[in-house]
Structure formats: structure tokens, C-alpha cells
Design a protein around this motif. Structure first.
Motif, mmCIF file in Angstrom:
data_model
loop_
_atom_site.group_PDB
_atom_site.id
_atom_site.type_symbol
_atom_site.label_atom_id
_atom_site.label_comp_id
_atom_site.label_asym_id
_atom_site.label_seq_id
_atom_site.Cartn_x
_atom_site.Cartn_y
_atom_site.Cartn_z
ATOM 1 N N LEU A 508 0.017 4.002 2.697
ATOM 2 C CA LEU A 508 1.179 3.373 2.062
ATOM 3 C C LEU A 508 2.190 2.919 3.106
ATOM 4 O O LEU A 508 2.445 3.616 4.095
ATOM 5 N N GLU A 509 2.762 1.757 2.853
ATOM 6 C CA GLU A 509 3.750 1.193 3.755
ATOM 7 C C GLU A 509 5.003 0.814 2.962
ATOM 8 O O GLU A 509 4.938 0.564 1.751
ATOM 9 N N GLU A 510 6.140 0.765 3.659
ATOM 10 C CA GLU A 510 7.358 0.271 3.031
ATOM 11 C C GLU A 510 7.235 -1.235 2.883
ATOM 12 O O GLU A 510 6.959 -1.951 3.850
ATOM 13 N N LYS A 511 7.474 -1.733 1.654
ATOM 14 C CA LYS A 511 7.260 -3.140 1.386
ATOM 15 C C LYS A 511 8.251 -4.015 2.145
ATOM 16 O O LYS A 511 7.910 -5.096 2.635
ATOM 17 N N GLU A 512 9.498 -3.549 2.222
ATOM 18 C CA GLU A 512 10.523 -4.285 2.952
ATOM 19 C C GLU A 512 11.179 -3.364 3.968
ATOM 20 O O GLU A 512 11.258 -2.144 3.759
ATOM 21 N N GLU A 513 11.696 -3.939 5.011
ATOM 22 C CA GLU A 513 12.242 -3.155 6.115
ATOM 23 C C GLU A 513 13.423 -2.295 5.683
ATOM 24 O O GLU A 513 13.562 -1.154 6.128
ATOM 25 N N HIS A 514 14.276 -2.838 4.802
ATOM 26 C CA HIS A 514 15.481 -2.120 4.398
ATOM 27 C C HIS A 514 15.341 -1.453 3.031
ATOM 28 O O HIS A 514 16.339 -1.100 2.416
ATOM 29 N N ASP A 515 14.119 -1.317 2.546
ATOM 30 C CA ASP A 515 13.879 -0.675 1.258
ATOM 31 C C ASP A 515 12.812 0.399 1.439
ATOM 32 O O ASP A 515 11.611 0.109 1.406
ATOM 33 N N SER A 516 13.262 1.643 1.646
ATOM 34 C CA SER A 516 12.319 2.738 1.894
ATOM 35 C C SER A 516 11.748 3.323 0.605
ATOM 36 O O SER A 516 10.871 4.184 0.654
ATOM 37 N N GLN A 517 12.218 2.853 -0.562
ATOM 38 C CA GLN A 517 11.805 3.443 -1.824
ATOM 39 C C GLN A 517 10.678 2.672 -2.508
ATOM 40 O O GLN A 517 10.067 3.176 -3.445
ATOM 41 N N THR A 518 10.412 1.444 -2.087
ATOM 42 C CA THR A 518 9.325 0.658 -2.660
ATOM 43 C C THR A 518 8.167 0.628 -1.674
ATOM 44 O O THR A 518 8.311 0.166 -0.537
ATOM 45 N N LEU A 519 7.019 1.152 -2.112
ATOM 46 C CA LEU A 519 5.862 1.294 -1.237
ATOM 47 C C LEU A 519 4.755 0.325 -1.634
ATOM 48 O O LEU A 519 4.578 0.014 -2.823
ATOM 49 N N TYR A 520 4.004 -0.123 -0.633
ATOM 50 C CA TYR A 520 2.886 -1.059 -0.840
ATOM 51 C C TYR A 520 1.604 -0.427 -0.306
ATOM 52 O O TYR A 520 1.586 0.155 0.781
ATOM 53 N N CYS A 521 0.536 -0.513 -1.099
ATOM 54 C CA CYS A 521 -0.753 0.051 -0.691
ATOM 55 C C CYS A 521 -1.681 -1.081 -0.246
ATOM 56 O O CYS A 521 -2.108 -1.908 -1.080
ATOM 57 N N PRO A 522 -2.006 -1.172 1.038
ATOM 58 C CA PRO A 522 -2.903 -2.240 1.500
ATOM 59 C C PRO A 522 -4.348 -2.063 1.023
ATOM 60 O O PRO A 522 -5.122 -3.011 1.022
ATOM 61 N N ASP A 523 -4.714 -0.844 0.567
ATOM 62 C CA ASP A 523 -6.083 -0.601 0.119
ATOM 63 C C ASP A 523 -6.357 -1.225 -1.248
ATOM 64 O O ASP A 523 -7.414 -1.828 -1.467
ATOM 65 N N CYS A 524 -5.388 -1.063 -2.185
ATOM 66 C CA CYS A 524 -5.608 -1.589 -3.536
ATOM 67 C C CYS A 524 -4.612 -2.676 -3.917
ATOM 68 O O CYS A 524 -4.707 -3.267 -5.001
ATOM 69 N N GLY A 525 -3.614 -2.923 -3.055
ATOM 70 C CA GLY A 525 -2.663 -3.997 -3.302
ATOM 71 C C GLY A 525 -1.563 -3.664 -4.292
ATOM 72 O O GLY A 525 -0.805 -4.553 -4.700
ATOM 73 N N SER A 526 -1.431 -2.411 -4.697
ATOM 74 C CA SER A 526 -0.417 -2.040 -5.680
ATOM 75 C C SER A 526 0.937 -1.804 -5.009
ATOM 76 O O SER A 526 1.018 -1.458 -3.831
ATOM 77 N N THR A 527 1.990 -1.987 -5.795
ATOM 78 C CA THR A 527 3.357 -1.712 -5.360
ATOM 79 C C THR A 527 3.945 -0.669 -6.298
ATOM 80 O O THR A 527 3.840 -0.809 -7.524
ATOM 81 N N VAL A 528 4.572 0.350 -5.748
ATOM 82 C CA VAL A 528 5.045 1.451 -6.580
ATOM 83 C C VAL A 528 6.301 2.063 -5.971
ATOM 84 O O VAL A 528 6.507 2.029 -4.746
#
Length: 593
Positions: A508-528
Motif C-alpha cells: 500500500l502506498e499513499e495516493k497523494e503526497e500530502h494525504d496520508s489517510q488515503t491509500l492506493y494498492c498497486p496490486d489490485c488498483g483499489s483506493t481505500v
């Protein structure tokens, strides 16, 4: 509560505070004797290590005041090694002299009549303090001793200016307490409340009296009390408290009755509850309200919900904090000006010169506003003309203190009620509540005392932790779960937020640099959302073994209850045997005479 002004209330509170500090003084004296004894038997090597640690503490405090981080780190590393070496020596000393330490020191602290702490209670009662209040003060001091000894330190003295609440106590010796009817029909001499003419309710007031001090003194607090709800029938009152709380410049009073019910109140819901809910705590800021937790009752994070703190509560807490920061700034300016102008006396043995000599050598941030106000009072009491700018600051600071404390208190009360409402809702809907709490103690640290390095949490993150007050929320959940018969499970050290709840990928990675609460999964492409993802993962891990976890929880709860009951029984037997031996010794002494 409307209370008739009675000087005896203040007198009883002063006596209770004095008794507490007298007990603490005794404890600190015993602690110092015990430390001296331990160090005497630690040998030259242990004594040399102790001297080096004392010097290191002084050096660390100086470096911390100068914000010298490299120096703090160096001293902390050296001190840690010194403590490791000394702790090995002290452990052996305490083990070798275990019985001596118990007989010479620990045996002098307790609530038995032979202990020095109990003798402080007896002296306070002879001096006019109510016996039940004295017993409560002794219990509080013993708790402070136990908590302090866990940390390896002596308990601190209580400072009156730091106390916002004091309590006077009446305890009823009858088994199970006295019938509630005795209090409302005037049969009791120590406490009495009139039945309300218009019945119980939010605007129902009745006269009351509450005995202060010994019965022979016949001193009472009298006034009117709001009876906001009826006491259950056939209840018995085991204890009564008259509580004084600071509210700005004035005090508020509450009369509290500890009732034992004839039949327990059943709060279990009629409807069928769901088996499990998971709560992943945090305190990240958000414009729509500080995010406190993710709450999930299934494995899908999209169906989980966020718990947020109402923005108006946070706004009031921040405003109160800003007012306090202004007070600190103005206080520092006034203190530095007093030092520069050097108009206050430094010679002689007057209270003013002694107080000023104590504080003028300290850094401005180490001198509290209370000390400055006390300084102003001493200036006036010694008939010295107070500078006009100093008097202006004193009055302005008093107004700001009232505003800040009142605003903060109202905000904290609203936060507490909000948390209680959330907790009751959860406990009434779920049979088990899983809590995943971050390490709040670690997040509170600005500097790691062991390494001397600054922690990963910035000032803003630490302030958000205080605003969220997650321990208050956790306590509310524990309370509500106990009332509703829900199991409270805990999870620690698990990777829940950093693992994708959809595909269980750990990239899981942080979707945006200044938003640590929204995560992006490069394996399945989901955002949570981080908290929703953590709550869903925590739920899955507990749900797979829920039956055994709940069974284990209730078994541990039952064992704790049985252990407490057994400890209480053994203590009662021990006290009874001690009284028997004392009576037997007295009888033999009188027979010999």
C-alpha cells in the motif's frame, strides 16, 4: 446545587489536603531512607555509578533547556549504560536484603493501625477531619505510592493550585449501606434530603444537609440540591460525597450518593446483536471533523464507517489552547521585565524576598502564572507599591484564565458526552468489540529519554492526540460494554492499516503526497481510507477465531473477579487475626498487672 456559604467546607478541604501531603511527606522520608540503605549496601562501585547518573541528569536537563539535541543524545546513551550497570547491582542488593527492606521500610506504609501513614489519618481525625474523608485520603495516598513505586520514584506532593476538584465523604457502617428512605425521611443525623414537592426531574429542588467533621461538632453544609432523577426503590446508600469543583473564579458543588440496588438494572437489548465490531483508532485531522476511528462489522472496508469528532468541539479546545499560549507569552514578558528592572527586594528573610529569590534564577518558561500571582500578592501584603504594568497584567491574566478554563471545560464535557453516546450505541448493537489502539504513550514523547533523539511525531501530531483524547473514548467503551455484557477484545502490533483489505497485498502506498489517510494498492488498483482498511482487516483477523477469543475474555474476567474476592477475604481474615492477637496481648498485660 445552591449551597449555603459555610467556612467549615473550606476548612475540611484544607485539612484533607494537609493530611494527604503529610502522608506523602512520611512516604518520601521512608523512600529516602530505603534508597540510602540500598546505596549503602551497593558498595563503592554502585555508589560511584549513582553519582555519575545524578551528574548526567543535571547535564541532560541543561542540554534539553538549550535544545541541544546532539548533546542530549550523547548524555542519554551514556546514562543508559550507567543505569544498566547500576540496576544489576541494586537488584542483587534488594534480593539479598528483601526481608530487611520489608520490615524496616515497607511495613511502615499501609492502612493498618501500626503504620505511620495510618497514624497521619488518626492525627487528622483528632484535628477535626471527618473520619470517612480521612479514610478516602489515605486510600488515595496509598494508590499514589503504588503507582510511583512501579516507576521507581517517590510520590509527588499535591499542589492546591493544580487541583480542580475536592471531595468530602460520609460512609455508612451498616452492611450494604442505609435504606434510602432513612435519608429522605430525616432519620439520619449525618445527612438528610427533603422529598421534592413536585417530584423528581430537571427542575426539582429540595433542601439538604451534609455533616462536616466529627459528629460532636454538629457542623453541617446546608443548601438546595437539584434532584434530576429518582433513586430506585429499595436501594441502599453506602456512601455520600460532597464534591467541590473549580469553575472559573467560583466553585460548583455536587452531592453524589453511591447506591446499592436491590435488583440489578438490566441494560441488555431486546433485539439480537451482531457478533463483532472492530475499531481502528487514530487522530488524523480533517476539515469535516478529526478522524478518530474506522468502525467495521464485516470484512468489506467500503461498508465500514468513520467516527469523527465534531468540529465545534475541536475549535473550542484549540481556542482555549491559544488563550493559554497567550497567557504563557505575556507571563514570560512580565517575568523578564521584573528581572530587568530589579525593583523587588532580594535581601532579608521576608516571604517576598524568599519567594523572589527562588524564582528569579529560573528560566521564564519554568515559572508558572500561579507563582507570579502569588508574587503579586506578596508585594501587596508587604505594602510595597506594585508597578502599574504588573497589576495590569495580573488582572488581564485572571480574566484570560477564567475564559480559557471555562471554554476548555465545556468542550471536554461535550466530548465526553459524545463518546459515551457512541460507546452505548456500539455496546447495545454488538456482542464483542475489538479495539486496536496506537501506542499513545510513545506518541506523547517529544524526546526519547533513552536515546536522546526527537521522536517521529511532530508537534501538530502530538497536539491532535490531546484533542482526540482516545483514552476517554476507550474508557467509555469499556464502561458501556460492562453495562451491556459485551466482550472487549484488544489487538496490538498487527499490520492492519498497511495491508490491503481487498487482496491482502502489503504494498500500500499513499495516493497523494500530502494525504496520508488515503491509500492506493498497486496490486489490485483499489483506493481505500487508512482507518477503514485497518478496521476491516482487524475484523477479519478476530472473526476467524471469535468464539475462542470471547471465551478466553470471559474466563479471564471471571478469574480476575474471583482473585479480587479471594484477596479481599484473605485481607479480612488477616486483619481479624491481628485484632484478635492485639486483644489477647492486652488481656494478658492487664492480667499480669
Amino acid at each position: 446545587m445552591n449551597l449555603k456559604v459555610c467556612g467549615d467546607i473550606d476548612d475540611q478541604i484544607r485539612r484533607a489536603r494537609a493530611m494527604y501531603n503529610n502522608i506523602i511527606a512520611v512516604m518520601r522520608g521512608i523512600y529516602d531512607e530505603m534508597q540510602t540503605f540500598t546505596m549503602e549496601h551497593a558498595g563503592p562501585e554502585g555508589q560511584a555509578l549513582h553519582e555519575k547518573i545524578v551528574a548526567a541528569n543535571v547535564a541532560f536537563d541543561a542540554a534539553k533547556a538549550d535544545n541541544d539535541e546532539p548533546r542530549m543524545k550523547q548524555i542519554a546513551m551514556e546514562r543508559r549504560e550507567l543505569w544498566k550497570a547500576l540496576s544489576i547491582i541494586l537488584k542483587e542488593v534488594r534480593k539479598e536484603h528483601k526481608n530487611t527492606l520489608k520490615e524496616r521500610f515497607y511495613s511502615r506504609i499501609g492502612n493498618n493501625s501500626s503504620t505511620e501513614t495510618y497514624q497521619c489519618r488518626a492525627e487528622a481525625i483528632v484535628g477535626g477531619l471527618g473520619y470517612a474523608t480521612a479514610t478516602k485520603v489515605l486510600d488515595n495516598a496509598l494508590k499514589a505510592w503504588q503507582m510511583s513505586m512501579v516507576k521507581g520514584k517517590a510520590p509527588r506532593f499535591a499542589r492546591g493550585e493544580e487541583k480542580d476538584q475536592d471531595t468530602l465523604t460520609l460512609q455508612f457502617s451498616q452492611a450494604g449501606g442505609v435504606p434510602v428512605e432513612d435519608i429522605f425521611t430525616g432519620k439520619r443525623k449525618d445527612i438528610g434530603i427533603e422529598y421534592p414537592k413536585k417530584g423528581f426531574g430537571p427542575r426539582s429542588y429540595s433542601a439538604f444537609r451534609f455533616r462536616l467533621g466529627a459528629a460532636s461538632e454538629e457542623s453541617y453544609a446546608e443548601g438546595t440540591v437539584q434532584l434530576h432523577r429518582a433513586i430506585p426503590e429499595n436501594a441502599r446508600i453506602a456512601m455520600a460525597h460532597l464534591t467541590r469543583k473549580k469553575a472559573g473564579r467560583k466553585y460548583q458543588y455536587e452531592l453524589q450518593l453511591l447506591a446499592t440496588l436491590a435488583e440489578p438494572i438490566n441494560l441488555l437489548p431486546d433485539h439480537r446483536r451482531k457478533p463483532l465490531v472492530a475499531i481502528h483508532f487514530g487522530w488524523s485531522g480533517d476539515e469535516e471533523g478529526r478522524r478518530l476511528a474506522g468502525i467495521a462489522d464485516n470484512a468489506d472496508p467500503l461498508e465500514a464507517r468513520l467516527l469523527t469528532l465534531p468540529p465545534d468541539i475541536e475549535d473550542d479546545i484549540r481556542e482555549a489552547s491559544a488563550l493559554q499560549a497567550k497567557r504563557d507569552t505575556y507571563r514570560d514578558e512580565v517575568f523578564l521585565r521584573l528581572k530587568e528592572e530589579n525593583t523587588l527586594p532580594t535581601k532579608g528573610e521576608t516571604p517576598l524576598s524568599e519567594h523572589w529569590n527562588k524564582i528569579r534564577k529560573l528560566p521564564a518558561q519554568h515559572v508558572s502564572a500561579n507563582r507570579m500571582h502569588h508574587l503579586a500578592w506578596l508585594v501587596k501584603s508587604e505594602l510595597i507599591e506594585i508597578p502599574e504594568w504588573f497589576e495590569t497584567w495580573r488582572k488581564a491574566d485572571q480574566r484570560m484564565w477564567v475564559q480559557a478554563t471555562s471554554l476548555a471545560r465545556r468542550a471536554r464535557n461535550r466530548r465526553k458526552k459524545y463518546y459515551e453516546k457512541v460507546a452505548i450505541d456500539l455496546a447495545s448493537r454488538y456482542e464483542a468489540i475489538l479495539i486496536e489502539m496506537p501506542d499513545l504513550k510513545k506518541s506523547a514523547e517529544k524526546v526519547n529519554e533513552k536515546t536522546g533523539e526527537k521522536t517521529e511525531f511532530a508537534k501538530k501530531a502530538r497536539s491532535g492526540r490531546v484533542i482526540a483524547a482516545l483514552y476517554v473514548l476507550e474508557s467509555a467503551i469499556q464502561w458501556a460494554a460492562c453495562k451491556h455484557g459485551s466482550a472487549v477484545l484488544k489487538i496490538k502490533g498487527e499490520k492492519t492499516a498497511s495491508v490491503c483489505a481487498f487482496c491482502e497485498g502489503d504494498h500500500l502506498e499513499e495516493k497523494e503526497e500530502h494525504d496520508s489517510q488515503t491509500l492506493y494498492c498497486p496490486d489490485c488498483g483499489s483506493t481505500v481510507d487508512r482507518k477503514l482498511n485497518g478496521a476491516a482487516n482487524a475484523w477479519k483477523r478476530a472473526a476467524s477465531d471469535l468464539e475462542s477469543l470471547v471465551t478466553e475474555y470471559w474466563e479471564e474476567t471471571r478469574e480476575k473477579q474471583m482473585g479480587k474476592a479471594e484477596t479481599k477475604r484473605l485481607k479480612s481474615e488477616k486483619m481479624a487475626e491481628a485484632r484478635r492477637l492485639k486483644r489477647q496481648a492486652a488481656s494478658q498485660a492487664s492480667a499480669g498487672a
